[in-house]
Design a protein around this motif. Structure first.
Motif, PDB file in Angstrom:
ATOM      1  N   MET A   1      34.302  52.118  41.438  1.00  0.00           N
ATOM      2  CA  MET A   1      33.372  51.149  40.685  1.00  0.00           C
ATOM      3  C   MET A   1      33.496  49.624  41.023  1.00  0.00           C
ATOM      4  SD  MET A   1      33.383  50.490  36.582  1.00  0.00           S
ATOM      5  CE  MET A   1      33.080  52.404  36.289  1.00  0.00           C
ATOM      6  N   PRO A   2      32.487  48.955  41.452  1.00  0.00           N
ATOM      7  CA  PRO A   2      32.476  47.786  42.028  1.00  0.00           C
ATOM      8  C   PRO A   2      32.991  46.861  41.024  1.00  0.00           C
ATOM      9  CG  PRO A   2      30.371  48.687  42.482  1.00  0.00           C
ATOM     10  CD  PRO A   2      30.945  49.391  41.687  1.00  0.00           C
ATOM     11  N   MET A   3      33.466  45.705  41.577  1.00  0.00           N
ATOM     12  CA  MET A   3      34.132  44.439  40.700  1.00  0.00           C
ATOM     13  C   MET A   3      33.298  44.271  39.368  1.00  0.00           C
ATOM     14  SD  MET A   3      36.054  41.252  41.524  1.00  0.00           S
ATOM     15  CE  MET A   3      36.876  40.056  40.171  1.00  0.00           C
ATOM     16  N   LEU A   4      32.025  43.843  39.915  1.00  0.00           N
ATOM     17  CA  LEU A   4      31.076  43.228  38.726  1.00  0.00           C
ATOM     18  C   LEU A   4      30.991  44.353  37.654  1.00  0.00           C
ATOM     19  CD1 LEU A   4      29.275  41.093  37.862  1.00  0.00           C
ATOM     20  CD2 LEU A   4      27.473  42.102  39.150  1.00  0.00           C
ATOM     21  N   TRP A   5      30.643  45.603  38.008  1.00  0.00           N
ATOM     22  CA  TRP A   5      30.522  46.530  36.885  1.00  0.00           C
ATOM     23  C   TRP A   5      31.750  46.828  36.294  1.00  0.00           C
ATOM     24  CZ3 TRP A   5      26.005  47.690  35.609  1.00  0.00           C
ATOM     25  CH2 TRP A   5      24.706  47.577  36.297  1.00  0.00           C
ATOM     26  N   SER A   6      33.005  46.889  36.927  1.00  0.00           N
ATOM     27  CA  SER A   6      34.379  46.919  36.316  1.00  0.00           C
ATOM     28  C   SER A   6      34.378  45.880  35.114  1.00  0.00           C
ATOM     29  CB  SER A   6      35.362  46.982  37.300  1.00  0.00           C
ATOM     30  OG  SER A   6      35.354  48.024  37.984  1.00  0.00           O
ATOM     31  N   LEU A   7      33.931  44.624  35.579  1.00  0.00           N
ATOM     32  CA  LEU A   7      34.359  43.759  34.522  1.00  0.00           C
ATOM     33  C   LEU A   7      33.109  43.738  33.448  1.00  0.00           C
ATOM     34  CD1 LEU A   7      34.836  40.372  36.944  1.00  0.00           C
ATOM     35  CD2 LEU A   7      36.460  41.386  35.543  1.00  0.00           C
ATOM     36  N   LEU A   8      32.022  44.206  33.733  1.00  0.00           N
ATOM     37  CA  LEU A   8      31.055  44.265  32.651  1.00  0.00           C
ATOM     38  C   LEU A   8      31.579  45.424  31.854  1.00  0.00           C
ATOM     39  CD1 LEU A   8      28.343  43.530  31.384  1.00  0.00           C
ATOM     40  CD2 LEU A   8      27.141  45.321  33.063  1.00  0.00           C
ATOM     41  N   LEU A   9      32.000  46.646  32.308  1.00  0.00           N
ATOM     42  CA  LEU A   9      32.655  47.640  31.427  1.00  0.00           C
ATOM     43  C   LEU A   9      33.922  47.036  30.493  1.00  0.00           C
ATOM     44  CD1 LEU A   9      32.855  50.751  30.458  1.00  0.00           C
ATOM     45  CD2 LEU A   9      34.414  50.855  32.552  1.00  0.00           C
ATOM     46  N   VAL A  10      34.759  46.420  30.996  1.00  0.00           N
ATOM     47  CA  VAL A  10      35.764  45.718  30.137  1.00  0.00           C
ATOM     48  C   VAL A  10      34.880  44.845  29.207  1.00  0.00           C
ATOM     49  CG1 VAL A  10      37.651  44.153  30.254  1.00  0.00           C
ATOM     50  CG2 VAL A  10      37.344  45.498  31.959  1.00  0.00           C
ATOM     51  N   ASN A  45      39.987  58.735  29.740  1.00  0.00           N
ATOM     52  CA  ASN A  45      40.511  60.116  29.709  1.00  0.00           C
ATOM     53  C   ASN A  45      39.683  61.099  29.764  1.00  0.00           C
ATOM     54  OD1 ASN A  45      43.764  59.910  29.700  1.00  0.00           O
ATOM     55  ND2 ASN A  45      43.083  58.045  28.852  1.00  0.00           N
ATOM     56  N   LEU A  46      38.430  60.713  28.963  1.00  0.00           N
ATOM     57  CA  LEU A  46      37.328  61.777  28.598  1.00  0.00           C
ATOM     58  C   LEU A  46      36.258  61.562  29.766  1.00  0.00           C
ATOM     59  CD1 LEU A  46      37.109  61.813  24.988  1.00  0.00           C
ATOM     60  CD2 LEU A  46      38.536  63.401  26.430  1.00  0.00           C
ATOM     61  N   GLY A  47      36.023  60.343  30.342  1.00  0.00           N
ATOM     62  CA  GLY A  47      34.963  60.002  31.078  1.00  0.00           C
ATOM     63  C   GLY A  47      35.206  59.834  32.568  1.00  0.00           C
ATOM     64  N   GLY A  48      36.619  59.877  32.860  1.00  0.00           N
ATOM     65  CA  GLY A  48      37.187  59.887  34.269  1.00  0.00           C
ATOM     66  C   GLY A  48      36.838  58.503  34.985  1.00  0.00           C
ATOM     67  N   VAL A  49      36.758  57.465  34.299  1.00  0.00           N
ATOM     68  CA  VAL A  49      36.194  56.186  34.737  1.00  0.00           C
ATOM     69  C   VAL A  49      37.647  55.676  35.439  1.00  0.00           C
ATOM     70  CG1 VAL A  49      35.591  53.856  34.389  1.00  0.00           C
ATOM     71  CG2 VAL A  49      34.428  55.764  33.186  1.00  0.00           C
ATOM     72  N   GLN A  50      37.377  55.100  36.796  1.00  0.00           N
ATOM     73  CA  GLN A  50      38.442  54.367  37.322  1.00  0.00           C
ATOM     74  C   GLN A  50      38.155  52.918  37.486  1.00  0.00           C
ATOM     75  OE1 GLN A  50      41.218  55.642  38.341  1.00  0.00           O
ATOM     76  NE2 GLN A  50      40.721  57.763  37.552  1.00  0.00           N
TER      77      GLN A  50
END
Length: 359
Positions: A1-10, A45-50
């Motif tokens: 997952m790219p950094m921008l999308w990771s920050l957006l998820l957080v 844990n349910l969605g497997g997001v890294q």
């Protein structure tokens, strides 16, 4: 997952946690910190997001440093004693019980913990003497392996959640009268209108601490930040720092979102089982000593003892949540005040125990 999308998820999970903690009954009971952690756990844990490592590093680095500085800017030592003294005795015994539990657990579980025991001892002394702010501070200084940090964080919150639930159940069963002197205390978690000014204070402390760390490389940076923030908090014009606690509490929530996204629950029942046992042992020792020995010996009321324990285990926000959950609103202001004392002590105690205890 790219950094921008990771920050957006957080950001999205943190915002959702904020909304749920204010709009739902269960969210208000758990508090924002627990809600965002649970959301992160579910998604990972349910969605497997890294989560992208650089995004986690940015949240755990500059943003968390700013949050720590802001939270400590709320520790006005001139007001701490008048507000906290009714909970001071139980809190100090809770902190002492934590240290005893940490040392005893490190000795008993040494074959299982191995060389990680001194790092775990430092982090658990810190977090169970004032909450997760201290855990973050000590973890950043001791720099444990990412896997160990993830397991230690997950174990911390599993044990905390269980103790919060038990404390709520015990507190609701306690027949304790309301102290009229605190009945009209204003709520201490009202949103402030001066967050922009608080942000300027926080940035100033962060810049000053970084400048001092550059000329004092032999001193851990978190101790420099903690000391600078506490000294600045005693300056005149405390009204200008009125929004520091609220803003700091909000800005530290992404750290717990990241920890939730990085916490494999299944791992606690496998390779993380010794870490979970250690965290549970420390909290169990504190609970037994505080409730069955010190409370009966010194005749403390049950509700006050439970709130002081929660201020030690989870920090001021969870102590406030417990006081509200058991119908003791008059303990709200004292619980926050004594929790701030935990912020003052926890980092120093945690680092001291880690350096004292051999690996």
């Amino acid at each position: 997952m790219p950094m921008l999308w990771s920050l957006l998820l957080v950001l999205l999970l943190t915002a959702l946690g904020w909304l749920l903690s204010r709009r739902t009954p269960w969210g208000r009971q758990l508090g924002m910190t627990m809600v965002v952690l649970l959301l992160g756990l579910l998604v990972s844990n349910l969605g497997g997001v890294q989560l992208q490592a650089e995004a986690a590093g940015w949240v755990n680095g500059p943003l968390t440093s700013l949050a720590i500085g802001l939270l400590l800017l709320a520790v006005d030592l001139r007001r701490l004693w008048p507000q906290a003294r009714q909970l001071l005795g139980p809190f100090l015994m809770a902190a002492l019980s934590t240290v005893l539990g940490v040392l005893l657990g490190a000795w008993l579980l040494h074959p299982l913990l191995g060389d990680d025991r001194s790092v775990l001892a430092g982090m658990y002394t810190a977090t169970f003497t004032g909450g997760s702010l201290n855990f973050v501070s000590v973890a950043r200084t001791l720099n444990p392996p990412e896997t160990l940090l993830t397991l230690a964080t997950a174990a911390d919150y599993v044990v905390f959640a269980v103790w919060f639930a038990v404390s709520t159940w015990l507190g609701l069963r306690a027949d304790t009268p309301v102290d009229a002197a605190w009945a009209d205390s204003p709520p201490s978690d009202q949103p402030e209108r001066s967050w922009w000014l608080a942000g300027l204070w926080g940035l100033a402390v962060l810049v000053l601490a970084q400048a001092l760390s550059a000329v004092l490389p032999f001193v851990p940076s978190i101790l420099v930040l903690t000391t600078v923030a506490l000294l600045v908090a005693q300056l005149p014009a405390p009204a200008s720092r009125r929004g520091c606690y609220g803003l700091g509490l909000l800005l530290i929530q992404p750290f717990f979102t990241v920890m939730g996204l990085s916490s494999p629950v299944a791992g606690l029942l496998g390779e993380g089982l010794p870490v979970l046992l250690y965290a549970a042992f420390v909290v169990l020792v504190q609970a037994l000593l505080l409730l069955l020995l010190f409370r009966r010996w010194l005749r403390w009321p049950l509700a006050e003892t439970l709130v002081a324990s929660q201020a030690s285990i989870g920090g001021p926000s969870t102590a406030l949540a417990l006081a509200t959950a058991i119908g003791r609103a008059e303990l709200a202001v004292p619980s926050v005040a004594i929790g701030l004392l935990g912020y003052l002590l926890g980092t120093y105690l945690g680092l001291g125990v880690a350096w004292f205890l051999p690996g």
